[in-house]
Design a protein around this motif. Structure first.
Motif, PDB file in Angstrom:
ATOM      1  N   ALA A 233     -29.086  16.635  19.598  1.00 59.21           N
ATOM      2  CA  ALA A 233     -28.822  17.368  18.352  1.00 59.21           C
ATOM      3  C   ALA A 233     -28.305  16.438  17.263  1.00 59.21           C
ATOM      4  CB  ALA A 233     -27.830  18.494  18.627  1.00 59.21           C
ATOM      5  N   LYS A 234     -27.468  15.489  17.640  1.00 58.08           N
ATOM      6  CA  LYS A 234     -26.939  14.525  16.662  1.00 58.08           C
ATOM      7  C   LYS A 234     -28.072  13.727  16.035  1.00 58.08           C
ATOM      8  CE  LYS A 234     -25.191  10.697  18.119  1.00 58.08           C
ATOM      9  NZ  LYS A 234     -24.311   9.691  18.777  1.00 58.08           N
TER      10      LYS A 234
ATOM     11  N   SER B 220     -25.405   4.437  11.655  1.00 62.40           N
ATOM     12  CA  SER B 220     -25.810   4.259  10.253  1.00 62.40           C
ATOM     13  C   SER B 220     -27.001   5.136   9.884  1.00 62.40           C
ATOM     14  CB  SER B 220     -26.145   2.788   9.989  1.00 62.40           C
ATOM     15  OG  SER B 220     -27.305   2.380  10.692  1.00 62.40           O
ATOM     16  N   ARG B 221     -27.616   5.783  10.874  1.00 62.74           N
ATOM     17  CA  ARG B 221     -28.688   6.736  10.582  1.00 62.74           C
ATOM     18  C   ARG B 221     -28.143   8.047  10.004  1.00 62.74           C
ATOM     19  NH1 ARG B 221     -31.426   5.080  15.565  1.00 62.74           N
ATOM     20  NH2 ARG B 221     -33.454   4.182  15.039  1.00 62.74           N
TER      21      ARG B 221
ATOM     22  N   GLN C 198     -28.147  27.395  16.833  1.00 63.00           N
ATOM     23  CA  GLN C 198     -28.561  26.496  15.769  1.00 63.00           C
ATOM     24  C   GLN C 198     -27.305  25.987  15.060  1.00 63.00           C
ATOM     25  OE1 GLN C 198     -31.643  25.415  14.746  1.00 63.00           O
ATOM     26  NE2 GLN C 198     -32.608  26.456  16.484  1.00 63.00           N
ATOM     27  N   LEU C 199     -27.149  24.678  14.992  1.00 68.80           N
ATOM     28  CA  LEU C 199     -26.007  24.080  14.304  1.00 68.80           C
ATOM     29  C   LEU C 199     -26.474  23.479  12.986  1.00 68.80           C
ATOM     30  CD1 LEU C 199     -24.123  22.255  17.215  1.00 68.80           C
ATOM     31  CD2 LEU C 199     -23.523  24.418  16.114  1.00 68.80           C
ATOM     32  N   GLU C 200     -25.723  23.740  11.930  1.00 69.73           N
ATOM     33  CA  GLU C 200     -26.051  23.236  10.601  1.00 69.73           C
ATOM     34  C   GLU C 200     -25.456  21.850  10.395  1.00 69.73           C
ATOM     35  OE1 GLU C 200     -27.926  24.869   8.380  1.00 69.73           O
ATOM     36  OE2 GLU C 200     -28.181  26.624   9.706  1.00 69.73           O
TER      37      GLU C 200
ATOM     38  N   SER D 298     -29.747  13.931  11.889  1.00 74.41           N
ATOM     39  CA  SER D 298     -29.871  12.792  10.975  1.00 74.41           C
ATOM     40  C   SER D 298     -31.111  12.912  10.104  1.00 74.41           C
ATOM     41  CB  SER D 298     -29.913  11.472  11.761  1.00 74.41           C
ATOM     42  OG  SER D 298     -28.665  11.221  12.381  1.00 74.41           O
ATOM     43  N   VAL D 299     -32.062  13.748  10.535  1.00 73.55           N
ATOM     44  CA  VAL D 299     -33.311  13.892   9.775  1.00 73.55           C
ATOM     45  C   VAL D 299     -33.610  15.342   9.404  1.00 73.55           C
ATOM     46  CG1 VAL D 299     -34.338  11.811  10.748  1.00 73.55           C
ATOM     47  CG2 VAL D 299     -34.631  13.985  11.940  1.00 73.55           C
TER      48      VAL D 299
END
Length: 343
Positions: free
Chosen positions: A54-55, A123-124, A78-80, A59-60
């Motif tokens: 999920a992390k 950094s992403r 669903q996480l925002e 990022s995208v």
């Protein structure tokens, strides 16, 4: 190529952001089912893998699904990204402190920084990029691979070290070997290096740093300390480096013991301690009693200290080995760079 300064937080990394998502999902599961999925290793492992995916997705994307499985129950939410960023603000603040600290400690302003080059998986994340852009007022250079650039740099550095060796000459292309041989690198110490001593006024064992953080390497320091009791027959020197930040405890790197000191030495007898960092950041320690010449030496390799321990509070209060310490009352001496005349 010269390294001017180095800083960071050794206890901050991508797993901390993963843990934020683990906790967010676990709290929702607890609210609905009344049980904590983090309480069993199997459920926690499943949730951690879900949180890691999920992390990366966040990022995208603006939202990502995360599934929790525990006690024959399965639930997906669903996480925002906004919720993730709000819950991660403490971690971002630690990033901000590292950046501001290295500039302040080295008296640098952003006007002297040409490029902010990002690397590493974290950094992403948009929140990290935005933080660095806000602090620097610059467009970030993201040309390096976040995942592979560190390995590339390590390979280049290994090539630089090996370029003049016969074995390397037989493996490297001649042009590559020649180019690597021309590269010269000057590094700095990432942390302050010193020993634990007993403070005469408080009786506490406290770090006494001899080589400061960001000192050019190689570097060497000799300081004089005093024995703590009459007729002290040995000295136990514990080598420490500073923690990642002024509020973090020091980390133990190793020990050095001088035995066979002359009998009837008075309290406060001088012991010379020399700490050296070589150009590869290996630590060399020498402790010597001048009258008898009793000597102990040790070399500490970073590869042998992957399980280094932090000095706990009780160790800084009470001596691990009473009567085998040094005290800071006689501490004198200054840093002397190897190859340079003492000042």
């Amino acid at each position: 190529m010269q390294v001017i300064a180095s800083d960071g937080d050794l206890e901050l990394g991508g797993l901390d952001w993963t843990r934020v998502l683990v906790n967010l999902a676990a709290e929702r599961f607890i609210a609905q089912f009344g049980v904590d999925p983090r309480e069993t290793p199997e459920s926690l492992q499943f949730l951690s893998l879900e949180a890691e995916q999920a992390k990366r997705s966040l990022s995208v994307r603006a939202r990502a699904a995360i599934t929790v499985r525990h006690q024959n129950r399965l639930k997906t939410w669903q996480l925002e990204r906004g919720e993730f960023e709000q819950s991660s603000r403490v971690l971002l603040e630690r990033c901000r402190q590292v950046v501001q600290r290295i500039l302040k400690d080295n008296r640098f302003g952003w006007a002297r920084i040409d490029t902010v080059l990002t690397t590493g998986g974290a950094s992403r994340m948009p929140m990290v990029k935005e933080l660095l852009s806000q602090l620097s007022g610059r467009t970030l250079n993201t040309s390096l691979s976040p995942d592979q650039s560190i390995a590339h740099g390590a390979a280049l550095y290994a090539g630089m070290l090996q370029a003049n060796r016969q074995q390397a000459k037989s493996v490297y292309d001649r042009r590559v070997s020649e180019r690597l041989r021309r590269v010269q690198q000057r590094s700095v110490s990432a942390r302050s290096l010193g020993i634990l001593v007993r403070d005469e006024q408080t009786g506490r064992r406290v770090p006494h740093y001899l080589i400061g953080a960001n000192s050019p390497l190689p570097a060497s320091v000799t300081s004089v300390f005093g024995t703590v009791v009459p007729n002290q027959r040995k000295v136990h020197v514990r080598i420490v480096e500073s923690g990642a930040g002024s509020d973090r405890p020091p980390t133990v790197l190793g020990d050095c013991t001088v035995s066979g000191l002359p009998a009837e030495l008075p309290e406060g007898s001088e012991i010379e301690v020399t700490l050296s960092y070589d150009h590869q950041a290996r630590v060399h320690v020498t402790a010597r009693e001048p009258l008898s010449g009793a000597l102990a030496e040790v070399e500490i390799l970073r590869a042998d200290n992957l399980q280094r321990g932090v000095v706990p509070e009780e160790s800084r209060v009470a001596a691990a080995e009473p009567g085998a310490e040094l005290k800071s009352v006689l501490a004198t001496g200054a840093a002397v760079e190897l190859g340079a005349a003492p000042k």
